[in-house]
Design an enzyme around this catalytic site. Structure first.
Site, PDB file in Angstrom:
ATOM      1  N   LYS A   1       0.817  -1.215   0.000  1.00  0.00           N
ATOM      2  CA  LYS A   1       0.000   0.000   0.000  1.00  0.00           C
ATOM      3  C   LYS A   1       0.849   1.263   0.000  1.00  0.00           C
ATOM      4  O   LYS A   1       0.444   2.293  -0.546  1.00  0.00           O
ATOM      5  CB  LYS A   1      -0.993  -0.003   1.155  1.00  0.00           C
ATOM      6  CG  LYS A   1      -0.389  -0.015   2.548  1.00  0.00           C
ATOM      7  CD  LYS A   1      -1.483  -0.114   3.603  1.00  0.00           C
ATOM      8  CE  LYS A   1      -0.915  -0.094   5.019  1.00  0.00           C
ATOM      9  NZ  LYS A   1      -0.058  -1.267   5.306  1.00  0.00           N
TER      10      LYS A   1
ATOM     11  N   ARG B   1      16.084  -6.881   8.461  1.00  0.00           N
ATOM     12  CA  ARG B   1      15.623  -6.030   9.562  1.00  0.00           C
ATOM     13  C   ARG B   1      14.769  -6.846  10.537  1.00  0.00           C
ATOM     14  O   ARG B   1      14.096  -7.796  10.133  1.00  0.00           O
ATOM     15  CB  ARG B   1      14.803  -4.855   9.026  1.00  0.00           C
ATOM     16  CG  ARG B   1      15.586  -3.901   8.134  1.00  0.00           C
ATOM     17  CD  ARG B   1      14.696  -2.738   7.714  1.00  0.00           C
ATOM     18  NE  ARG B   1      15.330  -1.882   6.742  1.00  0.00           N
ATOM     19  CZ  ARG B   1      16.168  -0.884   7.036  1.00  0.00           C
ATOM     20  NH1 ARG B   1      16.471  -0.645   8.298  1.00  0.00           N
ATOM     21  NH2 ARG B   1      16.701  -0.139   6.087  1.00  0.00           N
TER      22      ARG B   1
ATOM     23  N   ARG C   1      12.994  -9.851   2.348  1.00  0.00           N
ATOM     24  CA  ARG C   1      13.636  -8.544   2.208  1.00  0.00           C
ATOM     25  C   ARG C   1      15.016  -8.519   2.855  1.00  0.00           C
ATOM     26  O   ARG C   1      15.219  -9.110   3.916  1.00  0.00           O
ATOM     27  CB  ARG C   1      12.781  -7.454   2.874  1.00  0.00           C
ATOM     28  CG  ARG C   1      11.494  -7.115   2.166  1.00  0.00           C
ATOM     29  CD  ARG C   1      10.739  -6.099   3.007  1.00  0.00           C
ATOM     30  NE  ARG C   1       9.480  -5.687   2.409  1.00  0.00           N
ATOM     31  CZ  ARG C   1       8.594  -4.911   3.031  1.00  0.00           C
ATOM     32  NH1 ARG C   1       8.833  -4.501   4.258  1.00  0.00           N
ATOM     33  NH2 ARG C   1       7.482  -4.568   2.423  1.00  0.00           N
TER      34      ARG C   1
ATOM     35  N   ARG D   1       2.842  -9.243  13.351  1.00  0.00           N
ATOM     36  CA  ARG D   1       2.258  -8.024  12.789  1.00  0.00           C
ATOM     37  C   ARG D   1       0.934  -8.331  12.080  1.00  0.00           C
ATOM     38  O   ARG D   1      -0.015  -7.548  12.159  1.00  0.00           O
ATOM     39  CB  ARG D   1       3.238  -7.365  11.815  1.00  0.00           C
ATOM     40  CG  ARG D   1       4.469  -6.788  12.491  1.00  0.00           C
ATOM     41  CD  ARG D   1       5.470  -6.270  11.473  1.00  0.00           C
ATOM     42  NE  ARG D   1       5.006  -5.050  10.828  1.00  0.00           N
ATOM     43  CZ  ARG D   1       5.631  -4.466   9.819  1.00  0.00           C
ATOM     44  NH1 ARG D   1       6.738  -5.014   9.322  1.00  0.00           N
ATOM     45  NH2 ARG D   1       5.179  -3.353   9.302  1.00  0.00           N
TER      46      ARG D   1
ATOM     47  N   ARG E   1      -5.149   2.996  11.931  1.00  0.00           N
ATOM     48  CA  ARG E   1      -4.935   1.551  12.019  1.00  0.00           C
ATOM     49  C   ARG E   1      -5.937   0.862  12.934  1.00  0.00           C
ATOM     50  O   ARG E   1      -5.979  -0.357  12.997  1.00  0.00           O
ATOM     51  CB  ARG E   1      -3.513   1.263  12.513  1.00  0.00           C
ATOM     52  CG  ARG E   1      -2.455   1.556  11.468  1.00  0.00           C
ATOM     53  CD  ARG E   1      -1.096   1.133  11.938  1.00  0.00           C
ATOM     54  NE  ARG E   1      -0.119   1.184  10.858  1.00  0.00           N
ATOM     55  CZ  ARG E   1       1.156   0.870  11.002  1.00  0.00           C
ATOM     56  NH1 ARG E   1       1.601   0.471  12.176  1.00  0.00           N
ATOM     57  NH2 ARG E   1       1.977   0.941   9.985  1.00  0.00           N
TER      58      ARG E   1
END
Length: 213
Positions: free
Chosen positions: A13, A160, A127, A171, A88
């Site tokens: 997003k 990370r 990632r 999450r 959120r």
């Protein structure tokens, strides 16, 4: 045009929000960027936010709401904005709704970029980042020429903390419990639009601009 971007972490997003901002010449306002800037500068807010971010938890409302409302009140937002990462939770959405209603304004669209959890886990856990120059890679989609080494500066690539699989799953759990109810909230307001986030990035953008036309 005032737009809210919805979708799980890693749904893409943020990328879409920036593309929308560029096309329609309105600011892309990312709470994530605001928090990261504070973390980088070592501010009190940044350090407090980092404690939550490193665990894959949402930053509490009281650390978020004031910054956002101050930001959307700036002159560059007079023609609209794209909110990325806020609201959120339902309480945040209610605070935002109340604040902009008092200004005689309203949210025009809430765009939900829909991606299944398994796709997101694969995306995010792959990632890799270079802390030295800021370059980013993905072990499947954008691999470095030499495994674990940045193409640009030759430094070591790292995963990370918030991209580790366990944190990503955490999450997503938090997202489904706290954020997904926003889909119902904006559906009731008649402004929700959903796009398939598993498509190619350009196809997702085309789908969004078609909805906004």
């Amino acid at each position: 045009m005032k737009i809210i971007m919805l979708g799980a972490p890693g749904a893409g997003k943020g990328t879409q929000a920036q593309m929308i901002a560029d096309k329609y010449d309105i600011p892309h306002i990312s709470t994530g960027d605001i928090f990261r800037e504070n973390v980088k500068k070592g501010t009190e807010l940044g350090m407090e936010a980092k404690k939550y971010m490193d665990q894959g938890l949402l930053v509490p409302d009281e650390l978020t709401v004031k910054i956002l409302l101050d930001r959307v009140a700036k002159p560059d937002c007079k023609n609209g904005y794209v909110l990325d990462g806020f609201p959120r939770t339902i309480p945040q959405a209610e605070v935002l709704d109340k604040a902009i209603t008092e200004l005689g304004e309203k949210i025009d669209y809430a765009i939900n970029v829909d991606v299944p959890d398994e796709n997101i886990i694969r995306r995010m856990s792959g990632r890799r980042a270079c802390l030295a120059c800021g370059a980013t890679y993905h072990i499947e989609h954008i691999p470095p020429k030499q495994e674990g080494i940045c193409d640009k500066c030759g430094k070591e690539l790292v995963q990370r903390d918030d991209d580790k699989e366990e944190t990503v799953k955490n999450r997503l759990d938090v997202y489904h419990k706290q954020t997904q109810p926003l889909i119902d909230f904006y559906t009731k307001q008649g402004v929700l639009r959903t796009v398939d986030g598993t498509m190619d990035m350009k196809d997702v953008f085309t789908a969004i601009t078609t909805l906004l036309a």
